[in-house]
Enzyme design. Sequence first.
Site, PDB file in Angstrom:
ATOM      1  CE  LYS A 153      -1.615   2.276   3.671  1.00  0.00           C
ATOM      2  NZ  LYS A 153      -2.235   3.159   4.434  1.00  0.00           N
ATOM      3  CG  ASN A 154       2.918   2.475   3.426  1.00  0.00           C
ATOM      4  OD1 ASN A 154       1.604   2.893   3.551  1.00  0.00           O
ATOM      5  ND2 ASN A 154       3.520   2.104   4.686  1.00  0.00           N
ATOM      6  CB  CYS A 190      -3.606   6.900  11.305  1.00  0.00           C
ATOM      7  SG  CYS A 190      -4.224   5.436  10.526  1.00  0.00           S
ATOM      8  CG  ASP A 223       3.612   1.746   9.182  1.00  0.00           C
ATOM      9  OD1 ASP A 223       3.449   2.496  10.038  1.00  0.00           O
ATOM     10  OD2 ASP A 223       3.542   1.819   8.105  1.00  0.00           O
ATOM     11  NE  ARG A 238      -6.741   4.121   6.057  1.00  0.00           N
ATOM     12  CZ  ARG A 238      -5.933   4.921   6.748  1.00  0.00           C
ATOM     13  NH1 ARG A 238      -5.974   4.743   8.037  1.00  0.00           N
ATOM     14  NH2 ARG A 238      -4.899   5.507   6.417  1.00  0.00           N
ATOM     15  NE  ARG A 264       0.528  10.465  10.449  1.00  0.00           N
ATOM     16  CZ  ARG A 264       0.337   9.296   9.694  1.00  0.00           C
ATOM     17  NH1 ARG A 264       1.202   8.567   9.184  1.00  0.00           N
ATOM     18  NH2 ARG A 264      -1.226   9.252   9.337  1.00  0.00           N
TER      19      ARG A 264
END
Length: 429
Positions: A22-23, A126, A316, A408, A131
């Site tokens: 995903k990233n 999230c 993560d 997600r 961030r």
Amino acid sequence: MDRIKIVGGSPLRGSIPISGAKNAALPLMIASLLTPGTLVLENVPRLSDVRMLKRILGNHGVDVTVAGKRIGETGEDGEVVRLSAAAIVDTVAPYELVSQMRASFWVVAPLLARMGEAKVSLPGGCAIGTRPVDLLLMALEKLGASIEIDAGYVIARAPKGLTGGEIDFPKVTVGGTHTALMAAVLARGTTLIRNAAREPEVTDLAECLVKMGARIKGIGTAELEVEGVANLHGATHRVLPDRIEAGTYAFAAAMAGGDVMLEGIAPHHLQAALDKLEQAGAEVIATNEGIRVRRNGHGIQPVDVTTEAFPGFPTDLQAQFMALMTRAEGTSRITETIFENRFMHVQELARFGARIRLDGDAAIVEGIQTLKGAPVMATDLRASVSLVIAALAAEGETMINRVYHLDRGFESLEAKLSRCGANVERIRA
């Protein structure tokens, strides 16, 4: 709202195909804005974040199509997505879209580089700390952009185009590096990016940009040199396997016991996590097919972990490793250095009976022999899957609520675990 029911106690045995990352997929999709040509991405995971980004890109005029299934393809195979931004029809990314997914803020760089302007809502995503986007905006300013923040929107302008410059990040930032790369490839002259993130997903973006005609040196290192070009063209690129998904299932196998093959993942993409897993007592074997993880009969040993930028232990995977440590034969210390508010899973793990106390940026985990199934609630993407790991080893039934967070970032999670013997069921709302 969907829920997931897990009855713990079954060891995991079998193979799990690792989906596209995903990233990596999200910035690769955003890079389609840089060219009027067609970017074809293979192995794109079927995730809610990917679906949302398709909507966001469509709002800018990107034509997004998904190839039909091929012979022998299963629901666990990634999609082939074609993205054609022949004409950018809107350089505004509105709040109602960007607020739902933080990574969508990155559209600011290709819109600015190609169109000379962008108006993008400040991001959501999230709730794991502030961030801030200040480093992303700093990178754009170093390339000659004017930046204004008005009513919750970033307004970036470079009417005469961006110009190469020197970008020195004071700390490693994946989003900042993605932004700098996508802006620099169309800037006039040469850009130096120092203290660049080295995550495999950043490398994947850089390699795709090169296929599109970009000139980038130093890929995979902390210093990138980008020689700007006038135009990029279309290309075909395969999204690399998801190291976070692989690490998650590796920890799940160690937690529940058993023997699992993680198909398609390269060990060097998550070596720091695998090293910690071996210290915890699991056996990790690299093969031509991927990574085999097994733990049969041996106890889980306590291991201290500190999250770091790649190639260190990934933030993560912190929540997942904490879940594993709740059953260790001793006390471990898990220190979070990347995000200041990433311990929200602690209170949910405590519902299983886990003994965890917080000490500033660290969590002290006192391992116990038995976890008890409980009703729990997902709080963010990675925290939610830590609850899955705990539930796999807990006595009795666990009901995980608010699993849209899981959707997600984890493709076909119930199917992948079930095929390895886990008692997992999604209960549709």
